[in-house]
Design an enzyme around this catalytic site. Structure first.
Site, short mmCIF file in Angstrom:
data_model
loop_
_atom_site.label_atom_id
_atom_site.label_comp_id
_atom_site.label_asym_id
_atom_site.label_seq_id
_atom_site.Cartn_x
_atom_site.Cartn_y
_atom_site.Cartn_z
N HIS A 241 49.85 51.23 33.19
CA HIS A 241 48.59 50.99 33.92
C HIS A 241 48.10 52.11 34.85
O HIS A 241 48.04 51.95 36.05
CB HIS A 241 48.65 49.66 34.68
CG HIS A 241 49.93 49.37 35.43
ND1 HIS A 241 50.45 50.20 36.39
CD2 HIS A 241 50.77 48.32 35.34
CE1 HIS A 241 51.55 49.66 36.86
NE2 HIS A 241 51.78 48.54 36.24
N ASP B 179 48.40 44.54 30.37
CA ASP B 179 49.07 44.07 31.60
C ASP B 179 48.73 42.60 31.85
O ASP B 179 48.55 42.18 33.00
CB ASP B 179 48.70 44.95 32.81
CG ASP B 179 49.66 44.77 33.98
OD1 ASP B 179 50.65 44.00 33.85
OD2 ASP B 179 49.42 45.37 35.05
N HIS C 233 48.28 33.74 36.11
CA HIS C 233 48.65 32.96 37.29
C HIS C 233 47.89 31.64 37.22
O HIS C 233 46.87 31.54 36.53
CB HIS C 233 48.24 33.70 38.58
CG HIS C 233 49.02 34.94 38.83
ND1 HIS C 233 50.36 34.93 39.13
CD2 HIS C 233 48.65 36.24 38.81
CE1 HIS C 233 50.79 36.18 39.28
NE2 HIS C 233 49.76 37.00 39.09
#
Ligand SMILES: [Zn+2]
Length: 430
Positions: free
Chosen positions: A232, A305, A309
């Site tokens: 990233h 990535d 959540h």
């Protein structure tokens, strides 16, 4: 079982072929690729107007299992990947417990075999417990099936440990995937340090937090001749440092994520916690540099990535929300809309960033279309307009800053080892 994919635009970066043709799949393998393949097939997919590419490989995802099954499971993550055209996911080690021993690598592989609809390749931790103190057993991890080592999520602050990790992993041919971040400089920051963080009154993470660690790791890569892959990448200076290192023939590779070429830290101005990730969204000059880095090959790979959540975790004040966004179901439309349509990358080069390039970095015999090869195939419509709808994601995570956005590019068929797991845009497996 014979499957005939007819009349599609076949784009295979490994062989640099781009032509209109057919692919015949026989059981798990590609039997024939050509211009007029005739065969009796059990199923024919009319790919007229569609792109037929090698199945995508995402070399940076967080599948959350074991330990955080409320965020995602290996199964739901794999379904999310399939819907995005991905046939292989490379799963990071920061689960609970972390993937830091052969038994845990085996656990992920077994769970994937039992529940996943795409291939899952585990990354194992560099250090035991991701604590940055004691190295894991690279040889045993490799033997168990780990494809790389990474403490992703946790920067390795001890330079000597990083040196030994590179030397040791190198002996077993394992690359180390590095999360470059100086934790002291990053501090308690929650977004990019700059004008926007000042206006919003949020603590910033300076670009230097990424760049100083990246510089250090380049020096250690030079010292050890070890294989580093930078995860990233988010800043212009990082791109420049990697470009220079490659010129000096260091064995480094690098990835960026779709949000770093699609968004700036302006996306944080509404305090949207779904625009909070690490490293944070940066400025327009960084977005431009990331695109240049992708175009000239400094950045080898696009990886999502993917970091799911729960809604409850993200529905809090910006500075206390967890870092990370989901990415598997938005990657293809962002690549098409932000990179291919504006001419930053040719379709061929864009597809290479999610197929043969990650395959080569990880030493996987995947990411290409060839006769006798594994039938991992992604078929998509590059022109179809779609509206991103987080509520329709197969991922358990809805945390995306792209909800409601109109983009181009729709993954319609995902074929994993000859098995159609996404059919006309819908999951077709129980
Ligand atoms: Zn990371």
């Amino acid at each position: 079982m014979k499957l005939l994919i007819k009349g599609g635009r076949i784009v295979d970066p490994a062989s640099r072929r781009d032509f209109r043709g057919d692919i015949l799949v026989s059981d798990t393998k590609i039997e024939k690729i050509g211009e007029n393949v005739r065969a009796h097939a059990d199923r024919v997919i009319d790919a007229d107007g569609l792109v037929v590419a090698p199945g995508f490989i995402d070399m940076h995802v967080h599948l959350r299992e074991p330990g955080y099954e409320e965020k995602e499971t290996i199964r739901t993550g794999s379904m999310s990947g399939a819907k995005g055209g991905f046939t292989s996911l490379v799963a990071m080690a920061n689960t609970n417990p972390p993937i830091d021993n052969a038994g845990m690598v085996d656990f992920v592989l077994t769970r994937a075999k039992e529940t996943a609809v795409v291939k899952v390749f585990p990354v194992a931790a560099v250090s035991k417990g991701l604590e940055g103190k004691e190295l894991t057993e690279a040889g045993e991890l490799k033997e168990a099936g780990a494809v790389a080592l990474s403490d992703d999520g946790h920067p390795i602050t001890d330079s000597e440990l990083m040196r030994r990790a590179l030397e040791y992993a190198g002996m077993f041919g394992l690359p180390i995937i590095v999360h470059s971040e100086d934790p002291q400089l990053a501090g308690n920051g929650s977004m990019n340090e700059g004008f926007n963080s000042t206006v919003l009154g949020l603590r910033g993470i300076p670009k230097a937090a990424e760049e100083v660690m990246l510089s250090r790791d380049l020096s250690i890569a030079e010292l050890t001749r070890g294989r580093i892959h930078f995860a990233h990448i988010s800043t212009a200076r990082s791109v420049e440092l990697i470009r220079e290192a490659k010129k000096r023939r260091l064995t480094v590779t690098a990835e960026t994520a779709p949000h770093y070429f699609s968004l700036t830290d302006d996306a944080v101005r509404t305090y949207n916690t779904n625009a909070k990730m690490k490293p944070p969204l940066r400025g327009p000059e960084d977005v431009a540099a990331i695109k240049r880095g992708l175009a000239d090959g400094t950045l080898d790979v696009v990886a999502t990535d993917h970091a799911p959540h729960t809604a409850t975790e993200k529905e809090v004040e910006f500075d206390v929300a967890p870092f990370g966004i989901v990415g598997l179901e938005t990657a293809l439309p962002l690549i098409i809309t932000e990179l291919v349509e504006p001419g930053v990358l040719s379709l061929m080069d864009a597809i290479a960033k999610v197929t043969i390039n990650p395959a080569r970095i990880l030493g996987l015999p995947l990411g290409e279309l060839k006769e006798g090869g594994v039938a991992d195939i992604a078929i998509f419509d590059p022109d179809e307009e779609i509206v991103i709808d987080a509520s329709a994601f197969a991922s358990l995570g809805r945390n995306t800053p792209f909800h409601g956005l109109k983009l181009k590019g729709h993954a319609l068929y995902t074929i994993v080892g000859g098995r159609i797991v996404v059919d006309e845009g819908k999951l077709s497996v129980p």
